[in-house]
Design an enzyme around this catalytic site. Structure first.
Site, PDB file in Angstrom:
ATOM      1  CE  LYS A 176      -8.797  -1.046  -4.344  1.00 18.01           C
ATOM      2  NZ  LYS A 176      -8.500  -0.537  -5.222  1.00 18.01           N
ATOM      3  CE  LYS A 190     -11.726   5.074   0.291  1.00 19.97           C
ATOM      4  NZ  LYS A 190     -10.232   5.037  -0.356  1.00 19.97           N
ATOM      5  CE  LYS A 225     -15.649   3.852  -7.118  1.00 20.38           C
ATOM      6  NZ  LYS A 225     -15.637   5.410  -7.684  1.00 20.38           N
TER       7      LYS A 225
HETATM    8  P1  TYM Z   1      -9.964   6.097  -7.414  1.00 18.10           P
HETATM    9  O1  TYM Z   1     -10.838   5.973  -8.367  1.00 18.10           O
HETATM   10  O2  TYM Z   1     -10.510   5.492  -6.107  1.00 18.10           O
HETATM   11  O3  TYM Z   1     -10.098   7.938  -6.243  1.00 18.10           O
HETATM   12  C1  TYM Z   1     -10.282   8.779  -6.948  1.00 18.10           C
HETATM   13  C2  TYM Z   1     -10.736   9.792  -6.268  1.00 18.10           C
HETATM   14  O4  TYM Z   1     -11.446  10.268  -5.368  1.00 18.10           O
HETATM   15  C3  TYM Z   1     -10.799  10.357  -4.026  1.00 18.10           C
HETATM   16  N1  TYM Z   1     -11.672   9.964  -2.782  1.00 18.10           N
HETATM   17  C4  TYM Z   1     -11.818  10.487  -2.365  1.00 18.10           C
HETATM   18  N2  TYM Z   1     -11.398  11.508  -1.312  1.00 18.10           N
HETATM   19  C5  TYM Z   1     -11.930  11.966   0.226  1.00 18.10           C
HETATM   20  N3  TYM Z   1     -13.257  11.473   0.395  1.00 18.10           N
HETATM   21  C6  TYM Z   1     -12.934  10.017  -0.170  1.00 18.10           C
HETATM   22  N4  TYM Z   1     -13.766   9.259   1.365  1.00 18.10           N
HETATM   23  C7  TYM Z   1     -12.639   9.528  -1.412  1.00 18.10           C
HETATM   24  N5  TYM Z   1     -12.794   8.342  -1.901  1.00 18.10           N
HETATM   25  C8  TYM Z   1     -12.067   8.254  -3.126  1.00 18.10           C
HETATM   26  C9  TYM Z   1      -9.535   9.848  -4.121  1.00 18.10           C
HETATM   27  O5  TYM Z   1      -7.983   9.944  -3.195  1.00 18.10           O
HETATM   28  C10 TYM Z   1      -8.940   9.796  -5.539  1.00 18.10           C
HETATM   29  O6  TYM Z   1      -8.460  10.805  -5.334  1.00 18.10           O
HETATM   30  N6  TYM Z   1      -5.749   5.204  -8.362  1.00 18.10           N
HETATM   31  C11 TYM Z   1      -6.378   6.315  -8.307  1.00 18.10           C
HETATM   32  C12 TYM Z   1      -6.765   6.610  -9.770  1.00 18.10           C
HETATM   33  C13 TYM Z   1      -5.683   6.779 -10.532  1.00 18.10           C
HETATM   34  C14 TYM Z   1      -4.972   7.574 -10.757  1.00 18.10           C
HETATM   35  C15 TYM Z   1      -3.537   7.976 -11.160  1.00 18.10           C
HETATM   36  C16 TYM Z   1      -5.047   9.497 -10.191  1.00 18.10           C
HETATM   37  C17 TYM Z   1      -4.643   5.930 -11.905  1.00 18.10           C
HETATM   38  N7  TYM Z   1      -4.031   6.932 -12.269  1.00 18.10           N
HETATM   39  C18 TYM Z   1      -2.668   8.579 -11.611  1.00 18.10           C
HETATM   40  C19 TYM Z   1      -3.811  10.708  -9.743  1.00 18.10           C
HETATM   41  C20 TYM Z   1      -2.823  10.235 -10.615  1.00 18.10           C
HETATM   42  C21 TYM Z   1      -7.836   5.451  -7.792  1.00 18.10           C
HETATM   43  O7  TYM Z   1      -7.792   4.670  -7.605  1.00 18.10           O
HETATM   44  O8  TYM Z   1      -9.030   6.544  -7.449  1.00 18.10           O
END
Ligand code: TYM
Length: 342
Positions: free
Chosen positions: A117, A203, A206
């Site tokens: 990032k 991966k 978006k």
């Molecule tokens: P975020 O918003 O980037 O993504 C949400 C979830 O989607 C999963 N993900 C994927 N899984 C498989 N293939 C992909 N291409 C793919 N793209 C996204 C991510 O691994 C994630 O599980 N930091 C976290 C949000 C968060 C969180 C937390 C999660 C904040 N606090 C506490 C767990 C516990 C995030 O930005 O996810």
């Protein structure tokens, strides 16, 4: 330091930024929601994390509702699980601050998501801000407030959950008491890393929209088009369709997507398509995805249509989550020697 076995509790979240992808659905929504039947479950919309990139206020509000609606459409049952918005429970930020003092700069510098990032954000309005750097500490607070034992995430979040474990262990060690429950991540068997259809070394995300990224709002024709153009390889032999992730990443990605949609294995999907050409594999992938997306989109539209009901679910969720979070925060502060407020 001994402690009673913690109650099985699951917690996970997603940012309200843009339209979720097929990766979010197969790596996150569907596997995470499976836990609501067996665990005390908390699911939330992580708006504080979203502002590490400047958000348009109207869009942030709309996206927060959208994500809540996707959760419900994907099967979240508000009678069983708690759904809330992160900023509705102020303890997250307060514990996040405290945990900053249990986290090393070097640990945060090693986070691969931060490294990625920082490259993306350099030169943007928000730049490489302190919030972006401290992001995994707030995530640790999210998890630890609810004594989560399992954190279902996609592969890209595994490192953040591991850091959360280290922070919890360090805190407990400092005070010689098991105040914080040490969580573990949980990855789905297939779909933990859904790859970009145009570049299966990356991966699906978006932040890289286009033909390689299936959005949950894509209609049937759009999904068919994206899969039809998916990158595979030049193998045209009778054994072309087989599950070999290293050797055939594009094909493996399609097999994993079908397997995750149909709750089977990529090997079984490959077996079913044995001897066929890639056109058949791509058509099968589009059909499997459309069969999941169509009812999901209809259910999501229905939830969004009734904003008042959606807001009620979120308010009830926050009122269930807040006392749990407040109790953990109070225990942490008491352990550390903060003077209680009267
Ligand atoms: P975020 O918003 O980037 O993504 C949400 C979830 O989607 C999963 N993900 C994927 N899984 C498989 N293939 C992909 N291409 C793919 N793209 C996204 C991510 O691994 C994630 O599980 N930091 C976290 C949000 C968060 C969180 C937390 C999660 C904040 N606090 C506490 C767990 C516990 C995030 O930005 O996810």
């Amino acid at each position: 330091m001994t402690s009673a076995t913690p109650a099985p509790t699951v917690l996970t979240g997603i940012q309200p930024t843009g339209v979720p992808t097929l990766g979010n659905l197969l790596g996150f929504f569907l596997p995470a929601l499976g836990f609501q039947h067996t665990h005390t479950a908390y699911y939330f919309v992580v708006d504080h994390h979203a502002i590490t990139v400047r958000q348009d206020p109207a869009e942030l509000r709309a996206n927060t509702h959208e994500i809540a609606a996707w959760y419900l459409a994907a099967g979240l049952d508000p009678a069983k699980a708690t759904l809330f918005v992160q900023s509705h429970v102020p303890a997250h930020v307060e514990l996040g601050w405290i945990l900053n003092t249990f986290t090393q700069m070097g640990e945060l510098e090693r986070m691969t998501q931060y490294k990625d990032k920082s490259v993306q954000h350099a030169g943007k309005e928000t730049g490489i801000n302190v919030g972006l750097f401290g992001y995994p500490v707030l995530q640790a607070a999210d998890i630890l407030l609810y004594h989560a034992t399992e954190v279902p995430v996609g592969e890209d979040q595994r490192q953040h959950v591991e850091l959360c474990r280290d922070i919890a262990l360090r805190f407990n060690h400092s005070y010689g008491q098991p105040v914080l429950t040490v969580p573990k991540h949980s990855l789905p068997p297939h779909g933990a890393r859904v790859r970009d259809l145009q570049d299966p070394t990356k991966k699906m995300s978006k932040s890289r929209p286009g033909l390689g990224c299936v959005l949950l709002t894509d209609d049937t024709a759009e999904v068919e088009k994206k899969f039809k153009r998916a990158v595979t390889d030049s193998d045209s032999g009778a054994e072309a369709i087989r599950y070999a992730p290293e050797e055939k990443p594009g094909v493996a990605n399609l097999l994993e997507i079908i397997a995750a949609c149909r709750a089977t294995t990529p090997q079984a999907v490959a077996e079913g398509l044995r001897g066929q050409q890639y056109g058949a594999l791509k058509a099968e992938a589009a059909a499997a995805v459309n069969a999941v997306l169509q009812p999901l989109q209809a259910a999501k539209a229905a939830w969004l249509h009734d904003r008042a009901q959606l807001d009620d679910v979120l308010q009830q969720g926050a009122s269930r989550a807040a006392p749990v979070a407040a109790a953990t925060l109070a225990r942490v502060k008491n352990t550390m020697g903060y003077l209680p407020a009267r």
